[in-house]
Design a protein around this motif. Structure first.
Motif, mmCIF file in Angstrom:
data_model
loop_
_atom_site.group_PDB
_atom_site.id
_atom_site.type_symbol
_atom_site.label_atom_id
_atom_site.label_comp_id
_atom_site.label_asym_id
_atom_site.label_seq_id
_atom_site.Cartn_x
_atom_site.Cartn_y
_atom_site.Cartn_z
ATOM 1 N N ARG A 620 0.862 -1.187 0.000
ATOM 2 C CA ARG A 620 0.000 0.000 0.000
ATOM 3 C C ARG A 620 0.887 1.222 0.000
ATOM 4 O O ARG A 620 1.754 1.383 0.873
ATOM 5 N N LEU A 621 0.683 2.114 -0.958
ATOM 6 C CA LEU A 621 1.539 3.273 -1.149
ATOM 7 C C LEU A 621 0.737 4.564 -1.000
ATOM 8 O O LEU A 621 -0.375 4.671 -1.552
ATOM 9 N N PRO A 622 1.255 5.574 -0.306
ATOM 10 C CA PRO A 622 0.586 6.874 -0.234
ATOM 11 C C PRO A 622 0.959 7.709 -1.463
ATOM 12 O O PRO A 622 1.987 8.388 -1.490
ATOM 13 N N LEU A 623 0.139 7.660 -2.480
ATOM 14 C CA LEU A 623 0.463 8.300 -3.750
ATOM 15 C C LEU A 623 -0.261 9.630 -3.892
ATOM 16 O O LEU A 623 -1.461 9.732 -3.607
ATOM 17 N N VAL A 624 0.465 10.624 -4.325
ATOM 18 C CA VAL A 624 -0.155 11.894 -4.660
ATOM 19 C C VAL A 624 -0.964 11.667 -5.935
ATOM 20 O O VAL A 624 -0.418 11.399 -6.998
ATOM 21 N N GLY A 625 -2.278 11.747 -5.813
ATOM 22 C CA GLY A 625 -3.159 11.416 -6.926
ATOM 23 C C GLY A 625 -3.787 10.050 -6.809
ATOM 24 O O GLY A 625 -4.680 9.708 -7.589
ATOM 25 N N GLY A 626 -3.337 9.243 -5.847
ATOM 26 C CA GLY A 626 -3.954 7.957 -5.576
ATOM 27 C C GLY A 626 -3.969 7.009 -6.762
ATOM 28 O O GLY A 626 -3.022 6.927 -7.549
ATOM 29 N N ASP A 627 -5.074 6.282 -6.899
ATOM 30 C CA ASP A 627 -5.197 5.270 -7.956
ATOM 31 C C ASP A 627 -5.086 5.869 -9.346
ATOM 32 O O ASP A 627 -4.547 5.236 -10.269
ATOM 33 N N ASP A 628 -5.602 7.091 -9.529
ATOM 34 C CA ASP A 628 -5.527 7.710 -10.854
ATOM 35 C C ASP A 628 -4.080 7.950 -11.258
ATOM 36 O O ASP A 628 -3.689 7.694 -12.408
#
Length: 662
Positions: A620-628
């Protein structure tokens, strides 16, 4: 703002002339400037406090503050030594000043800063050298600087207890004394009382490593008068300093650290405290009441102070897990916060970004201790270093739009070198490795595309767009061991060419030069001049940017580790250290899973072979923009996802066979 590096100073062999210059600085200052430094309600010079007070004439004194504890069991309350330096002119004018405090166990054993400065005293025991630059820079600007020896260290009574009640009370009692709630004395054993009527009661605590940890701990008591803290590379839970989910990290336990920092006179009288430290912190990795006393996260609900946190993303001493969980706990309470994240290791910002750090810290203290409305609290919350000396800012951190996204490991054409994508692996997919305690994360990353028996690796293809991770990641693994004990490591790797700070070298990302620059004012005993530094950089084709570890025997929780049953599947989540890293377009992102991380993790009692169930594992990664953002970067948007036929856990269906998943 111009860099505050003073011009060559008049030689201190001419003290009379130096004193006249200092006097002229006061006399020629704008009307009200000297008074403004102590009186938040009075007229202030525009921009901030100015160096209008003399440093060489400053009052230097030691006060022994009663902690109310008897840690060494000698029948009387312990007193801690608080060395104070404050503007004499302010005292003569009856003006009160705020206090910058650094409470530390290191003032005699180890020293502070890049040059390991220690406190020094004259023949009468009066303080001469105050380590670091705080006194040189801030005392002329109307602050007092107070350096506290924690109990059992340097000139203080009692025993150090490594982040426990005695350590915390050492510093809290001084805050209370500055606010009229505790007793201070003119000597270690005498009865002559000393007050702090010269103080406004406003205190800012600062410090790196252990010192910053004490600042966190005191803030977590909610003590009144502590207006702000600046923890640098600081611990938020001592368990997480010594263990990672049951796995012992390299180094001695808290009793060993206590023995290293205690003053010689404390070693005999504090044997009972050291014994309690050893007994309360068994190397099994089990959580005990000792760790509960030294976990400050629950105290975030009591924090009244603002927090300016600084940490190196590659700090392998106090890992960024401490920062991430403390930052999140403070955010839940709405605490005013600011953050600097460097790409260095365990390094002070004075040594990795000096020319920006000192004026920023100056404005921070001016706002929170002197009441200046200089706008610092409305500026971007985060400064993040991307490459050596290259910084970006964010209005909030983690940035708005940061959401958790899931990547899943899957088999590749070659066993041990798999893929990382958004689709679950087929049922029954596995990957296996054998723990090799002699191999490290750098060895694994260097062979990421080549199968080796000590690890399994999973990579994305070249990214179509930048992918930014900001926050804390986690890896959920379902693993079957072939022995009664096992350690696990998981690391995230940026695969692609980069120039980074050489955080693994001795300087942890900086190189110390011979040239000196001066910050504030000085005397022959305390010059205020420090060696310059520059980034120590190295070119690489792979960068490990986050890591985490666990003992599989603690799969059911931290209270008790359990022997494993060979051939049984266990589920466990590894918490990866917080970070802020951009994997650029064209690079690949890798997840590596292995056993013992050499040099960082102590080996388990066995070196087992472990089989990872890929279908039931994920990151699980904290991505700027998430799944998109993930879909754009991996060009995976619109592809059909496999439909699992079994009930889902957060990371996939539960295994059908025997398991001890929590």
């Amino acid at each position: 703002m111009p860099i505050p590096v003073r011009k060559p100073r008049i030689p201190w062999s001419t003290p009379l002339l130096a004193g006249l210059v200092a006097l002229l600085a006061v006399l020629l200052a704008p009307p009200g400037a000297a008074h403004a430094a102590q009186d938040p309600a009075g007229a202030r010079p525009p921009g901030g406090s100015r160096p209008v007070y003399s440093y060489d004439r400053a009052i230097r004194e030691t006060v022994w503050v009663d902690t109310g504890l008897d840690g060494d069991g000698d029948g009387r309350a312990d007193r801690v030594a608080a060395d104070v330096i404050r503007p004499r002119e302010a005292a003569e004018q009856g003006r009160r000043v705020p206090v910058i405090m650094d409470a530390s166990p290191y003032y005699s054993c180890c020293g502070r800063g890049n040059e390991s400065q220690r406190k020094t005293y004259d023949a009468q025991g009066n303080p001469l050298q105050f380590p670091l630059y705080y006194d040189n820079y801030f005392v002329p600007r109307g602050y007092a600087v107070l350096l506290t020896d924690l109990t059992g260290t340097n000139r203080s009574d009692g025993c150090t207890d490594i982040g426990g009640p005695s350590d915390v009370q050492s510093a809290k009692a001084v805050v209370d004394w500055l606010n009229g709630r505790a007793r201070g004395y003119a000597s270690r054993t005498g009865t002559g009382r000393v007050g702090a009527g010269w103080s406004t009661g406003a205190v800012g605590m600062i410090g790196k490593s252990y010192d910053g940890t004490v600042a966190n701990a005191v803030a977590a008591t909610g003590v009144k008068g502590l207006k702000t803290i600046v923890p640098i590379g600081a611990i938020s839970s001592w368990y997480d300093y010594y263990f990672a989910k049951g796995a012992a990290l390299f180094g001695s336990g808290p009793d060993g650290l206590a023995a290293g920092v205690e003053s010689p006179g404390a070693r005999d009288r504090c044997r009972a405290v050291q014994r309690r430290l050893a007994e309360g912190a068994p190397r099994t990795g089990d959580w005990t009441s000792l760790w509960s006393e030294r976990d400050y996260l629950d105290g975030a609900r009591k924090v009244r102070a603002s927090v300016f946190a600084v940490h190196g993303k590659q700090d392998l001493n106090v890992r960024t897990k401490h920062l991430g969980q403390w930052w999140d706990a403070l955010a839940e309470q709405g605490v005013e916060r600011k953050i600097w994240l460097s790409t260095a290791g365990h390094v002070d910002p004075f040594d990795f970004r000096r020319e920006s750090w000192v004026p920023t810290l100056h404005r921070w203290f001016d706002h929170y201790l002197l009441g200046y409305d200089n706008g610092i609290e409305r500026e971007p919350m985060a400064d993040v270093e991307r490459a050596p000396g290259q910084w970006t800012t964010d209005r909030v951190w983690p940035p708005r739009g940061t959401r958790a996204a899931t990547l899943r490991p899957a088999p590749g054409p070659v066993p041990g070198a798999g893929t990382l994508g958004t689709r679950p692996a087929p049922y029954g997919s596995t990957a296996a490795f054998t723990d090799d305690p002699g191999r490290s994360e750098s060895d694994w990353a260097a062979t990421v595309d080549r199968p080796t028996p000590d690890k399994v690796a999973f990579t994305t293809g070249p990214l179509a767009h930048d992918l930014r991770l900001a926050g804390s990641s986690s890896v959920r693994l379902t693993v079957t061991p072939q022995a009664a004990s096992a350690h696990l490591s998981a690391v995230l790797v940026d695969l692609g060419p980069a120039t980074i700070r050489d955080y693994a070298a001795r300087g942890e990302g900086i190189r110390t030069l011979t040239e000196r620059t001066c910050w504030g004012d000085g005397t022959p005993a305390d010059t205020g001049c420090f060696q310059r530094t520059e980034p120590a950089a190295v070119s690489t084709d792979h960068t490990v940017f986050s890591r985490g570890w666990a003992d599989l025997g603690h799969y059911a929780g931290l209270a008790h580790g359990r022997p494993l049953t060979p051939g049984t599947a266990y589920g466990i989540t590894l918490d990866l250290a917080a970070t802020d890293h951009v994997v650029p377009a064209g690079h690949r992102l890798a997840l590596i899973v292995a056993g013992t991380d050499a040099g960082l993790l102590e080996p388990a009692s066995t070196t087992p072979r472990l089989t990872v169930d890929l279908r039931r594992s994920a990151v699980r990664l904290p991505l700027v923009g998430g799944d998109d953002a993930l879909a754009r970067a991996t060009a995976d948007a619109g592809r059909p996802q496999a439909r699992p036929t079994a009930p889902l856990t957060p990371y996939g269906p539960r295994p059908a066979g025997p398991t001890l998943l929590p």
